[in-house]
Design a protein around this motif. Structure first.
Motif, PDB file in Angstrom:
ATOM      1  N   SER A 294       0.836  -1.197   0.000  1.00  0.00           N
ATOM      2  CA  SER A 294       0.000   0.000   0.000  1.00  0.00           C
ATOM      3  C   SER A 294       0.875   1.252   0.000  1.00  0.00           C
ATOM      4  CB  SER A 294      -0.921  -0.005   1.222  1.00  0.00           C
ATOM      5  OG  SER A 294      -1.682   1.178   1.288  1.00  0.00           O
ATOM      6  N   ALA A 295       1.915   1.234   0.829  1.00  0.00           N
ATOM      7  CA  ALA A 295       2.836   2.373   0.885  1.00  0.00           C
ATOM      8  C   ALA A 295       3.539   2.577  -0.452  1.00  0.00           C
ATOM      9  CB  ALA A 295       3.860   2.152   1.997  1.00  0.00           C
ATOM     10  N   LEU A 296       3.965   1.484  -1.076  1.00  0.00           N
ATOM     11  CA  LEU A 296       4.675   1.604  -2.353  1.00  0.00           C
ATOM     12  C   LEU A 296       3.742   2.074  -3.472  1.00  0.00           C
ATOM     13  CD1 LEU A 296       6.959  -1.567  -2.202  1.00  0.00           C
ATOM     14  CD2 LEU A 296       7.590   0.819  -1.804  1.00  0.00           C
ATOM     15  N   SER A 297       2.479   1.670  -3.404  1.00  0.00           N
ATOM     16  CA  SER A 297       1.535   2.171  -4.412  1.00  0.00           C
ATOM     17  C   SER A 297       1.364   3.679  -4.269  1.00  0.00           C
ATOM     18  CB  SER A 297       0.184   1.459  -4.270  1.00  0.00           C
ATOM     19  OG  SER A 297      -0.473   1.826  -3.071  1.00  0.00           O
ATOM     20  N   HIS A 298       1.293   4.155  -3.023  1.00  0.00           N
ATOM     21  CA  HIS A 298       1.187   5.599  -2.796  1.00  0.00           C
ATOM     22  C   HIS A 298       2.458   6.321  -3.242  1.00  0.00           C
ATOM     23  CE1 HIS A 298      -1.939   4.541   0.498  1.00  0.00           C
ATOM     24  NE2 HIS A 298      -2.531   4.790  -0.656  1.00  0.00           N
ATOM     25  N   LYS A 299       3.586   5.671  -3.022  1.00  0.00           N
ATOM     26  CA  LYS A 299       4.851   6.273  -3.457  1.00  0.00           C
ATOM     27  C   LYS A 299       4.849   6.503  -4.968  1.00  0.00           C
ATOM     28  CE  LYS A 299       9.643   4.930  -4.341  1.00  0.00           C
ATOM     29  NZ  LYS A 299      10.678   3.879  -4.145  1.00  0.00           N
ATOM     30  N   GLU A 329       6.535   4.307   8.274  1.00  0.00           N
ATOM     31  CA  GLU A 329       6.928   4.563   9.664  1.00  0.00           C
ATOM     32  C   GLU A 329       6.139   3.685  10.628  1.00  0.00           C
ATOM     33  OE1 GLU A 329       6.342   8.764   9.890  1.00  0.00           O
ATOM     34  OE2 GLU A 329       8.445   9.231   9.406  1.00  0.00           O
ATOM     35  N   GLU A 330       4.865   3.443  10.306  1.00  0.00           N
ATOM     36  CA  GLU A 330       4.065   2.535  11.130  1.00  0.00           C
ATOM     37  C   GLU A 330       4.620   1.117  11.057  1.00  0.00           C
ATOM     38  OE1 GLU A 330       0.148   2.986   9.624  1.00  0.00           O
ATOM     39  OE2 GLU A 330      -0.259   4.860  10.713  1.00  0.00           O
ATOM     40  N   LEU A 331       5.063   0.724   9.870  1.00  0.00           N
ATOM     41  CA  LEU A 331       5.677  -0.595   9.725  1.00  0.00           C
ATOM     42  C   LEU A 331       6.964  -0.690  10.538  1.00  0.00           C
ATOM     43  CD1 LEU A 331       5.522  -1.807   5.999  1.00  0.00           C
ATOM     44  CD2 LEU A 331       4.549  -2.903   8.014  1.00  0.00           C
ATOM     45  N   LYS A 332       7.736   0.365  10.491  1.00  0.00           N
ATOM     46  CA  LYS A 332       9.016   0.375  11.203  1.00  0.00           C
ATOM     47  C   LYS A 332       8.811   0.246  12.705  1.00  0.00           C
ATOM     48  CE  LYS A 332      13.286   3.051  11.646  1.00  0.00           C
ATOM     49  NZ  LYS A 332      14.004   4.295  11.241  1.00  0.00           N
ATOM     50  N   ASP A 333       7.759   0.885  13.206  1.00  0.00           N
ATOM     51  CA  ASP A 333       7.504   0.870  14.649  1.00  0.00           C
ATOM     52  C   ASP A 333       6.754  -0.375  15.112  1.00  0.00           C
ATOM     53  OD1 ASP A 333       8.725   3.330  14.810  1.00  0.00           O
ATOM     54  OD2 ASP A 333       6.845   4.452  14.627  1.00  0.00           O
ATOM     55  N   GLU A 358      13.145   1.785   1.713  1.00  0.00           N
ATOM     56  CA  GLU A 358      11.975   2.423   1.101  1.00  0.00           C
ATOM     57  C   GLU A 358      11.664   3.757   1.772  1.00  0.00           C
ATOM     58  OE1 GLU A 358      10.698   1.609  -1.561  1.00  0.00           O
ATOM     59  OE2 GLU A 358      11.345  -0.461  -1.855  1.00  0.00           O
ATOM     60  N   LEU A 359      11.869   3.817   3.073  1.00  0.00           N
ATOM     61  CA  LEU A 359      11.608   5.061   3.801  1.00  0.00           C
ATOM     62  C   LEU A 359      12.566   6.159   3.347  1.00  0.00           C
ATOM     63  CD1 LEU A 359       9.739   6.201   5.944  1.00  0.00           C
ATOM     64  CD2 LEU A 359      11.329   5.389   7.702  1.00  0.00           C
ATOM     65  N   ALA A 360      13.818   5.787   3.122  1.00  0.00           N
ATOM     66  CA  ALA A 360      14.800   6.762   2.641  1.00  0.00           C
ATOM     67  C   ALA A 360      14.432   7.254   1.241  1.00  0.00           C
ATOM     68  CB  ALA A 360      16.190   6.132   2.632  1.00  0.00           C
ATOM     69  N   SER A 361      13.957   6.336   0.394  1.00  0.00           N
ATOM     70  CA  SER A 361      13.566   6.714  -0.967  1.00  0.00           C
ATOM     71  C   SER A 361      12.375   7.666  -0.945  1.00  0.00           C
ATOM     72  CB  SER A 361      13.228   5.458  -1.771  1.00  0.00           C
ATOM     73  OG  SER A 361      12.713   5.792  -3.040  1.00  0.00           O
ATOM     74  N   VAL A 362      11.361   7.323  -0.154  1.00  0.00           N
ATOM     75  CA  VAL A 362      10.166   8.174  -0.063  1.00  0.00           C
ATOM     76  C   VAL A 362      10.525   9.540   0.511  1.00  0.00           C
ATOM     77  CG1 VAL A 362       7.979   8.460   1.174  1.00  0.00           C
ATOM     78  CG2 VAL A 362       8.499   6.287   0.048  1.00  0.00           C
ATOM     79  N   SER A 363      11.362   9.547   1.527  1.00  0.00           N
ATOM     80  CA  SER A 363      11.761  10.818   2.146  1.00  0.00           C
ATOM     81  C   SER A 363      12.510  11.700   1.152  1.00  0.00           C
ATOM     82  CB  SER A 363      12.636  10.550   3.374  1.00  0.00           C
ATOM     83  OG  SER A 363      11.915   9.840   4.360  1.00  0.00           O
TER      84      SER A 363
END
Length: 461
Positions: A294-299, A329-333, A358-363
């Protein structure tokens, strides 16, 4: 990708269970072969339990299951046609590996009936195909990060990924066949064992969930293949804008959306039996993967808006990226796996690395699009609710390979059975012809009166 714990099974002698009722006792040899084929399967499953995942020979296991399945099918068919008798209702011992248990101890249980063994064998077949795909993908490594890789080497790695994808498509077909054909037949042909409840492993809901999960895992590999070349180019020149070799972001977004849908649907099916019935590791995996995709689709929807949408879509790009960042971030936590043992801890470390990557890429994209909007576009950022309304439908790029049962090893439906019946008919036809000849009657003729040879024959007075 999910790595299954394989079940183990107890020993069974079909020689003791089965009574050959065929006219010429044609199945005695095959019944003995069935016992040996199952013993071979039991042996490799037992050895697998004592071996680390990285050293397990899943290909040999797949072949042994493929050797055994025609035999258990044959025994079921012969029993249905009353060509083999059974000395009471047979019971098979199997260890359930998808049940929710304290300390992940898989309980051993006795399951009654021939269909129980057939169902568990097919389930194990699907597990083995998925695990074979898992180790195939692991053997490829993170080749996309290798800046020195050649095109020939990259294509060889991609071909291995394609092999793993095919294993998963086959597994999905096996799980579907188990759910839609074998388990309903088992319900129809169940014996009279009182108070027996099937384990979650052999519920139609879980089998359907596994079919969907395998297909989603396969699509994940397909996405990786699509991004193989562009991932290499991005390593050479990281960050926005996208390299020319990159696949269209809307396509990637839709592929990830469908993965998220399949993982989410699989989790819903697994949870339908109750939150405490199915393995926590499996439920957590499905939840994590649904959120990740879901996160990657939004990305990728954000990238499409930022790269192709022009000034009007600058706010959408930021909103989609913010949504993706929040999910990651929710996944990370909270998306930690259940870790027991070094192998599980290693998997968790890889999972954390993927989230961080993925978080670094999105950021990076979010920072870039914010800067562009603050200095060039000056567009309002829509709310999360408005963003959700702009999400398209997902698409499935691959399909399950339907499972086609092999021909029975013997009995009704087998080549040998057809040949034997044909020979019996030919023998019967010859016997009928011989009987006619022994009575002095040529086939196709009628008897005639004997020629008269006495004095006055033919004279009427």
């Amino acid at each position: 990708m999910y790595l299954y714990d394989l079940p183990t099974t107890g020993s069974v002698s079909f020689v003791d269970l089965c009574i050959d009722r065929s006219l010429d006792k044609a199945y005695t040899r095959h019944i003995s072969e069935a016992t040996q084929a199952r013993a071979n399967l039991r042996g490799v499953l037992k050895d697998s339990k004592r071996t680390d995942h990285g050293e397990k020979d899943f290909l040999s296991l797949v072949k042994l299951i493929e050797e055994y399945l025609p035999y258990i099918q044959s025994i079921i068919n012969c029993f249905a046609h009353d060509e083999i008798g059974i000395t009471g209702e047979p019971t098979f011992s199997w260890r359930s590996t998808l049940s929710a248990n304290i300390f992940n101890n898989s309980p051993r249980m006795d399951v009654p009936g021939l269909y129980a063994d057939y169902a568990f064998s097919l389930l194990t077949y699907g597990f083995a195909l998925c695990n074979l795909a898992h180790i195939t993908v692991n053997s490829v490594g993170g080749y996309e990060q290798n800046r020195a890789i050649t095109d020939v080497e990259r294509r060889a790695k991609e071909e291995k990924l394609n092999v793993a994808l095919q294993f998963l498509c086959r597994a999905s077909g096996v799980f579907t066949y188990l759910s839609e054909t074998v388990l309903p037949e088992w319900e129809t042909n169940r014996g009279t064992t009182p108070n027996f409840q099937k384990p979650p492993d052999l519920s139609r809901e879980v089998s359907n969930a596994l079919a969907k999960m395998s297909l989603a895992d396969a699509q994940t590999i397909a996405i990786r293949r699509l991004l193989s070349k562009s991932a290499y180019d991005s390593n050479v020149s990281p960050g926005p804008p996208l390299p020319p070799s990159h696949r269209p972001p809307p396509l990637l977004a839709k592929l990830h959306l469908e993965c998220a849908n399949y993982y989410s649907s699989a989790r819903t099916l697994a949870m339908s039996l109750g939150s405490k019935e199915v393995s926590g590791n499996l439920r957590k995996y499905l939840s994590n993967q649904a959120t990740m995709h879901s996160a990657l689709s939004h990305k990728w929807l954000g990238v499409d808006a930022g790269e192709k949408g022009g000034s009007d879509k600058a706010g959408d790009a930021i909103a989609f990226m913010q949504c993706a960042k929040k999910e990651l971030e929710e996944l990370k936590d909270g998306g930690k796996l259940v870790s027991i043992g070094s192998a599980e801890k290693e998997k968790e470390e890889k999972w954390k690395d993927r989230i961080n990557t993925e978080l670094a890429s999105v950021s990076s994209f979010l920072k870039y699009y914010k800067k562009m909007n603050d200095t060039v576009h000056f567009q309002p950022v829509p709310s999360q609710q408005d963003v959700q309304a702009k999400i398209p439908n997902g698409i499935l790029a691959i399909a399950a390979k339907p499972y086609v049962p092999p021909s029975p090893a013997f009995g009704p439906g087998s080549i040998e059975y057809t040949r034997r019946k044909t020979e019996q008919l030919e023998i019967a036809a010859r016997s009928s012809s011989d009987v006619s000849d022994n009575h002095g009657i040529a086939p196709g003729t009628m008897p005639t009166s004997p020629t008269a040879s006495y004095a006055g024959a033919g004279a009427y007075f």
